[in-house]
Motif scaffolding. Sequence first.
Motif, PDB file in Angstrom:
ATOM      1  N   ALA A 161       0.888  -1.171   0.000  1.00 44.25           N
ATOM      2  CA  ALA A 161       0.000   0.000   0.000  1.00 44.25           C
ATOM      3  C   ALA A 161       0.921   1.213   0.000  1.00 44.25           C
ATOM      4  O   ALA A 161       1.568   1.500   1.013  1.00 44.25           O
ATOM      5  CB  ALA A 161      -0.917   0.002   1.217  1.00 44.25           C
ATOM      6  N   GLU A 162       0.992   1.897  -1.125  1.00 48.54           N
ATOM      7  CA  GLU A 162       1.884   3.046  -1.252  1.00 48.54           C
ATOM      8  C   GLU A 162       1.233   4.277  -0.635  1.00 48.54           C
ATOM      9  O   GLU A 162       0.036   4.481  -0.752  1.00 48.54           O
ATOM     10  CB  GLU A 162       2.189   3.304  -2.721  1.00 48.54           C
ATOM     11  CG  GLU A 162       3.223   4.383  -2.929  1.00 48.54           C
ATOM     12  CD  GLU A 162       3.576   4.589  -4.392  1.00 48.54           C
ATOM     13  OE1 GLU A 162       2.772   4.210  -5.269  1.00 48.54           O
ATOM     14  OE2 GLU A 162       4.640   5.132  -4.666  1.00 48.54           O
ATOM     15  N   TYR A 163       2.058   5.089   0.018  1.00 47.08           N
ATOM     16  CA  TYR A 163       1.547   6.290   0.669  1.00 47.08           C
ATOM     17  C   TYR A 163       2.502   7.453   0.497  1.00 47.08           C
ATOM     18  O   TYR A 163       3.663   7.280   0.135  1.00 47.08           O
ATOM     19  CB  TYR A 163       1.317   6.040   2.163  1.00 47.08           C
ATOM     20  CG  TYR A 163       2.568   5.724   2.958  1.00 47.08           C
ATOM     21  CD1 TYR A 163       3.415   6.728   3.423  1.00 47.08           C
ATOM     22  CD2 TYR A 163       2.907   4.402   3.257  1.00 47.08           C
ATOM     23  CE1 TYR A 163       4.553   6.443   4.161  1.00 47.08           C
ATOM     24  CE2 TYR A 163       4.045   4.114   3.990  1.00 47.08           C
ATOM     25  CZ  TYR A 163       4.861   5.128   4.435  1.00 47.08           C
ATOM     26  OH  TYR A 163       5.996   4.838   5.167  1.00 47.08           O
ATOM     27  N   HIS A 164       1.977   8.636   0.761  1.00 50.20           N
ATOM     28  CA  HIS A 164       2.767   9.867   0.867  1.00 50.20           C
ATOM     29  C   HIS A 164       2.435  10.449   2.229  1.00 50.20           C
ATOM     30  O   HIS A 164       1.271  10.601   2.576  1.00 50.20           O
ATOM     31  CB  HIS A 164       2.425  10.866  -0.236  1.00 50.20           C
ATOM     32  CG  HIS A 164       2.855  10.410  -1.588  1.00 50.20           C
ATOM     33  ND1 HIS A 164       4.169  10.363  -1.976  1.00 50.20           N
ATOM     34  CD2 HIS A 164       2.140   9.951  -2.636  1.00 50.20           C
ATOM     35  CE1 HIS A 164       4.244   9.918  -3.221  1.00 50.20           C
ATOM     36  NE2 HIS A 164       3.025   9.644  -3.628  1.00 50.20           N
ATOM     37  N   ARG A 165       3.467  10.743   2.982  1.00 48.83           N
ATOM     38  CA  ARG A 165       3.260  11.295   4.316  1.00 48.83           C
ATOM     39  C   ARG A 165       3.771  12.727   4.346  1.00 48.83           C
ATOM     40  O   ARG A 165       4.857  13.012   3.849  1.00 48.83           O
ATOM     41  CB  ARG A 165       4.000  10.450   5.340  1.00 48.83           C
ATOM     42  CG  ARG A 165       3.702  10.888   6.733  1.00 48.83           C
ATOM     43  CD  ARG A 165       4.224   9.934   7.748  1.00 48.83           C
ATOM     44  NE  ARG A 165       4.093  10.577   9.051  1.00 48.83           N
ATOM     45  CZ  ARG A 165       4.508  10.075  10.158  1.00 48.83           C
ATOM     46  NH1 ARG A 165       5.077   8.909  10.167  1.00 48.83           N
ATOM     47  NH2 ARG A 165       4.350  10.731  11.278  1.00 48.83           N
ATOM     48  N   PHE A 166       2.966  13.615   4.909  1.00 49.72           N
ATOM     49  CA  PHE A 166       3.365  15.003   5.085  1.00 49.72           C
ATOM     50  C   PHE A 166       2.697  15.531   6.344  1.00 49.72           C
ATOM     51  O   PHE A 166       1.497  15.370   6.537  1.00 49.72           O
ATOM     52  CB  PHE A 166       3.034  15.865   3.860  1.00 49.72           C
ATOM     53  CG  PHE A 166       1.674  15.604   3.280  1.00 49.72           C
ATOM     54  CD1 PHE A 166       1.477  14.573   2.382  1.00 49.72           C
ATOM     55  CD2 PHE A 166       0.585  16.377   3.642  1.00 49.72           C
ATOM     56  CE1 PHE A 166       0.222  14.321   1.859  1.00 49.72           C
ATOM     57  CE2 PHE A 166      -0.672  16.131   3.112  1.00 49.72           C
ATOM     58  CZ  PHE A 166      -0.839  15.093   2.210  1.00 49.72           C
ATOM     59  N   GLY A 167       3.527  16.113   7.201  1.00 46.79           N
ATOM     60  CA  GLY A 167       3.013  16.612   8.467  1.00 46.79           C
ATOM     61  C   GLY A 167       2.345  15.517   9.265  1.00 46.79           C
ATOM     62  O   GLY A 167       2.896  14.438   9.450  1.00 46.79           O
ATOM     63  N   GLU A 168       1.151  15.793   9.699  1.00 43.73           N
ATOM     64  CA  GLU A 168       0.381  14.843  10.497  1.00 43.73           C
ATOM     65  C   GLU A 168      -0.640  14.084   9.654  1.00 43.73           C
ATOM     66  O   GLU A 168      -1.638  13.595  10.171  1.00 43.73           O
ATOM     67  CB  GLU A 168      -0.327  15.584  11.649  1.00 43.73           C
ATOM     68  CG  GLU A 168       0.640  16.217  12.640  1.00 43.73           C
ATOM     69  CD  GLU A 168       1.543  15.184  13.310  1.00 43.73           C
ATOM     70  OE1 GLU A 168       1.034  14.134  13.757  1.00 43.73           O
ATOM     71  OE2 GLU A 168       2.769  15.424  13.369  1.00 43.73           O
ATOM     72  N   GLU A 169      -0.398  13.998   8.329  1.00 42.66           N
ATOM     73  CA  GLU A 169      -1.309  13.294   7.419  1.00 42.66           C
ATOM     74  C   GLU A 169      -0.566  12.212   6.652  1.00 42.66           C
ATOM     75  O   GLU A 169       0.622  12.337   6.376  1.00 42.66           O
ATOM     76  CB  GLU A 169      -1.916  14.272   6.405  1.00 42.66           C
ATOM     77  CG  GLU A 169      -2.795  15.322   7.028  1.00 42.66           C
ATOM     78  CD  GLU A 169      -3.366  16.277   5.980  1.00 42.66           C
ATOM     79  OE1 GLU A 169      -2.738  16.468   4.921  1.00 42.66           O
ATOM     80  OE2 GLU A 169      -4.429  16.833   6.229  1.00 42.66           O
ATOM     81  N   ILE A 170      -1.309  11.156   6.330  1.00 38.99           N
ATOM     82  CA  ILE A 170      -0.790  10.110   5.466  1.00 38.99           C
ATOM     83  C   ILE A 170      -1.829   9.888   4.373  1.00 38.99           C
ATOM     84  O   ILE A 170      -3.010   9.700   4.661  1.00 38.99           O
ATOM     85  CB  ILE A 170      -0.480   8.813   6.245  1.00 38.99           C
ATOM     86  CG1 ILE A 170       0.180   7.778   5.326  1.00 38.99           C
ATOM     87  CG2 ILE A 170      -1.706   8.254   6.939  1.00 38.99           C
ATOM     88  CD1 ILE A 170       0.797   6.606   6.065  1.00 38.99           C
ATOM     89  N   ALA A 171      -1.397   9.990   3.124  1.00 41.70           N
ATOM     90  CA  ALA A 171      -2.291   9.813   1.975  1.00 41.70           C
ATOM     91  C   ALA A 171      -1.972   8.475   1.317  1.00 41.70           C
ATOM     92  O   ALA A 171      -0.853   8.261   0.850  1.00 41.70           O
ATOM     93  CB  ALA A 171      -2.109  10.949   0.986  1.00 41.70           C
TER      94      ALA A 171
END
Length: 171
Positions: free
Chosen positions: A96-106
Amino acid sequence: MSRSRISAYAIRSGALPSSPAPYPELGEREAVRPGGEPPWASVDFSTTVLLRPPPGTHPEAGQTRSAEEPMEQIVSDNAEKSRFEIHDDGELAGFAEYHRFGEEIAFIHTEIDPRFEGRGLGSRLARAALDAAREQGLAVLPYCPFIRGWITKHPEYADLIPTSHRARFGL
Protein backbone atom coordinates in the motif's frame (compact mmCIF):
# COMPACT_ATOMS: atom_id res chain seq x y z
CA MET A 1 12.53 19.44 -4.27
CA SER A 2 12.06 15.95 -2.86
CA ARG A 3 9.64 13.44 -4.32
CA SER A 4 7.49 13.54 -1.20
CA ARG A 5 7.13 17.33 -1.37
CA ILE A 6 6.18 17.16 -5.04
CA SER A 7 3.71 14.34 -4.34
CA ALA A 8 2.24 16.11 -1.32
CA TYR A 9 1.62 19.16 -3.49
CA ALA A 10 0.13 17.01 -6.24
CA ILE A 11 -2.21 15.29 -3.82
CA ARG A 12 -3.30 18.53 -2.13
CA SER A 13 -3.95 20.14 -5.50
CA GLY A 14 -6.04 17.16 -6.62
CA ALA A 15 -3.55 15.91 -9.22
CA LEU A 16 -2.02 12.47 -8.93
CA PRO A 17 1.63 11.81 -9.74
CA SER A 18 1.99 11.40 -13.50
CA SER A 19 4.36 8.43 -13.45
CA PRO A 20 4.54 6.32 -10.31
CA ALA A 21 7.72 4.35 -9.80
CA PRO A 22 7.67 0.86 -11.33
CA TYR A 23 7.54 -2.12 -9.00
CA PRO A 24 9.53 -4.85 -10.83
CA GLU A 25 9.53 -7.13 -7.80
CA LEU A 26 5.83 -7.79 -8.44
CA GLY A 27 6.37 -9.38 -11.83
CA GLU A 28 6.13 -8.81 -15.53
CA ARG A 29 3.15 -6.42 -15.35
CA GLU A 30 5.63 -3.56 -15.51
CA ALA A 31 6.74 -4.34 -19.06
CA VAL A 32 6.23 -1.56 -21.58
CA ARG A 33 3.12 -2.01 -23.69
CA PRO A 34 3.15 -2.06 -27.49
CA GLY A 35 3.71 1.44 -28.76
CA GLY A 36 6.13 2.28 -25.93
CA GLU A 37 3.44 3.31 -23.45
CA PRO A 38 4.38 2.64 -19.81
CA PRO A 39 1.94 0.37 -17.97
CA TRP A 40 0.69 3.09 -15.61
CA ALA A 41 -0.07 5.60 -18.40
CA SER A 42 -3.70 4.55 -18.66
CA VAL A 43 -4.37 3.57 -15.03
CA ASP A 44 -7.70 4.82 -13.76
CA PHE A 45 -7.23 5.37 -10.03
CA SER A 46 -10.98 5.71 -9.51
CA THR A 47 -11.71 2.00 -10.04
CA THR A 48 -10.28 -1.24 -8.74
CA VAL A 49 -10.26 -4.48 -10.66
CA LEU A 50 -9.70 -7.65 -8.69
CA LEU A 51 -8.73 -10.83 -10.50
CA ARG A 52 -9.08 -13.72 -8.11
CA PRO A 53 -7.57 -17.17 -8.54
CA PRO A 54 -9.60 -20.21 -7.48
CA PRO A 55 -9.81 -20.53 -3.67
CA GLY A 56 -6.90 -22.43 -2.18
CA THR A 57 -4.61 -21.90 -5.16
CA HIS A 58 -0.99 -21.80 -4.07
CA PRO A 59 1.38 -19.34 -5.76
CA GLU A 60 3.31 -22.24 -7.27
CA ALA A 61 1.51 -23.74 -10.26
CA GLY A 62 -0.54 -26.83 -9.62
CA GLN A 63 -0.22 -26.79 -5.84
CA THR A 64 -2.95 -26.05 -3.38
CA ARG A 65 -2.57 -24.99 0.22
CA SER A 66 -4.68 -26.78 2.78
CA ALA A 67 -6.55 -24.79 5.42
CA GLU A 68 -4.36 -26.42 8.11
CA GLU A 69 -1.05 -25.47 6.46
CA PRO A 70 0.50 -22.57 8.40
CA MET A 71 1.28 -19.32 6.57
CA GLU A 72 3.43 -16.53 7.87
CA GLN A 73 2.01 -13.17 6.81
CA ILE A 74 3.91 -10.10 7.95
CA VAL A 75 3.00 -6.45 7.35
CA SER A 76 5.77 -3.88 7.70
CA ASP A 77 6.25 -0.19 6.96
CA ASN A 78 8.99 0.25 4.37
CA ALA A 79 9.47 3.99 4.96
CA GLU A 80 12.33 4.13 2.43
CA LYS A 81 9.87 3.20 -0.34
CA SER A 82 6.91 5.01 1.29
CA ARG A 83 4.75 1.93 1.45
CA PHE A 84 3.42 -0.74 3.75
CA GLU A 85 4.33 -4.20 2.51
CA ILE A 86 2.80 -7.59 3.18
CA HIS A 87 4.93 -10.71 2.90
CA ASP A 88 3.53 -14.22 2.71
CA ASP A 89 6.00 -16.93 3.75
CA GLY A 90 8.85 -14.46 3.18
CA GLU A 91 7.77 -13.41 -0.32
CA LEU A 92 6.50 -9.91 -1.15
CA ALA A 93 2.78 -10.34 -1.81
CA GLY A 94 1.69 -6.70 -2.07
CA PHE A 95 1.95 -3.14 -0.84
CA ALA A 96 0.00 0.00 0.00
CA GLU A 97 1.88 3.05 -1.25
CA TYR A 98 1.55 6.29 0.67
CA HIS A 99 2.77 9.87 0.87
CA ARG A 100 3.26 11.30 4.32
CA PHE A 101 3.36 15.00 5.09
CA GLY A 102 3.01 16.61 8.47
CA GLU A 103 0.38 14.84 10.50
CA GLU A 104 -1.31 13.29 7.42
CA ILE A 105 -0.79 10.11 5.47
CA ALA A 106 -2.29 9.81 1.98
CA PHE A 107 -2.77 6.29 0.64
CA ILE A 108 -2.50 6.48 -3.15
CA HIS A 109 -2.19 2.91 -4.44
CA THR A 110 -2.58 -0.65 -3.15
CA GLU A 111 -1.53 -3.71 -5.08
CA ILE A 112 -1.59 -7.44 -4.35
CA ASP A 113 0.34 -9.74 -6.67
CA PRO A 114 -2.16 -11.88 -8.63
CA ARG A 115 -0.52 -15.05 -7.28
CA PHE A 116 -1.66 -14.02 -3.78
CA GLU A 117 -5.11 -12.56 -4.50
CA GLY A 118 -8.23 -14.06 -3.01
CA ARG A 119 -6.67 -14.84 0.38
CA GLY A 120 -7.58 -11.68 2.29
CA LEU A 121 -4.07 -10.23 2.16
CA GLY A 122 -5.34 -6.86 0.91
CA SER A 123 -7.67 -6.60 3.89
CA ARG A 124 -4.92 -7.56 6.31
CA LEU A 125 -2.61 -4.99 4.70
CA ALA A 126 -5.24 -2.23 4.89
CA ARG A 127 -6.04 -2.98 8.54
CA ALA A 128 -2.35 -2.98 9.56
CA ALA A 129 -1.59 0.25 7.66
CA LEU A 130 -4.59 2.04 9.16
CA ASP A 131 -3.79 0.72 12.64
CA ALA A 132 -0.26 2.11 12.26
CA ALA A 133 -1.68 5.48 11.19
CA ARG A 134 -3.94 5.48 14.27
CA GLU A 135 -1.03 4.60 16.58
CA GLN A 136 1.00 7.49 15.15
CA GLY A 137 -1.91 9.94 15.43
CA LEU A 138 -2.02 10.55 11.66
CA ALA A 139 -5.01 11.78 9.69
CA VAL A 140 -5.74 9.47 6.74
CA LEU A 141 -6.51 10.63 3.20
CA PRO A 142 -7.71 7.54 1.28
CA TYR A 143 -7.07 8.46 -2.37
CA CYS A 144 -6.58 4.76 -3.11
CA PRO A 145 -9.96 3.22 -4.04
CA PHE A 146 -9.11 -0.05 -2.26
CA ILE A 147 -8.27 1.66 1.05
CA ARG A 148 -11.31 3.95 0.69
CA GLY A 149 -13.56 0.94 0.00
CA TRP A 150 -12.09 -0.96 2.93
CA ILE A 151 -12.83 1.95 5.27
CA THR A 152 -16.41 2.06 3.91
CA LYS A 153 -16.81 -1.62 4.90
CA HIS A 154 -15.16 -1.01 8.28
CA PRO A 155 -16.72 2.24 9.58
CA GLU A 156 -14.78 1.99 12.85
CA TYR A 157 -11.83 3.41 10.84
CA ALA A 158 -13.75 6.40 9.40
CA ASP A 159 -12.67 8.56 12.33
CA LEU A 160 -9.13 8.52 10.91
CA ILE A 161 -10.32 10.72 8.03
CA PRO A 162 -10.62 14.39 8.99
CA THR A 163 -14.27 15.45 9.16
CA SER A 164 -13.58 18.20 6.64
CA HIS A 165 -12.41 15.60 4.07
CA ARG A 166 -15.01 12.85 4.53
CA ALA A 167 -17.44 14.15 1.92
CA ARG A 168 -14.61 14.44 -0.59
CA PHE A 169 -14.01 10.68 -0.21
CA GLY A 170 -17.70 9.76 -0.02
CA LEU A 171 -17.47 8.78 3.64
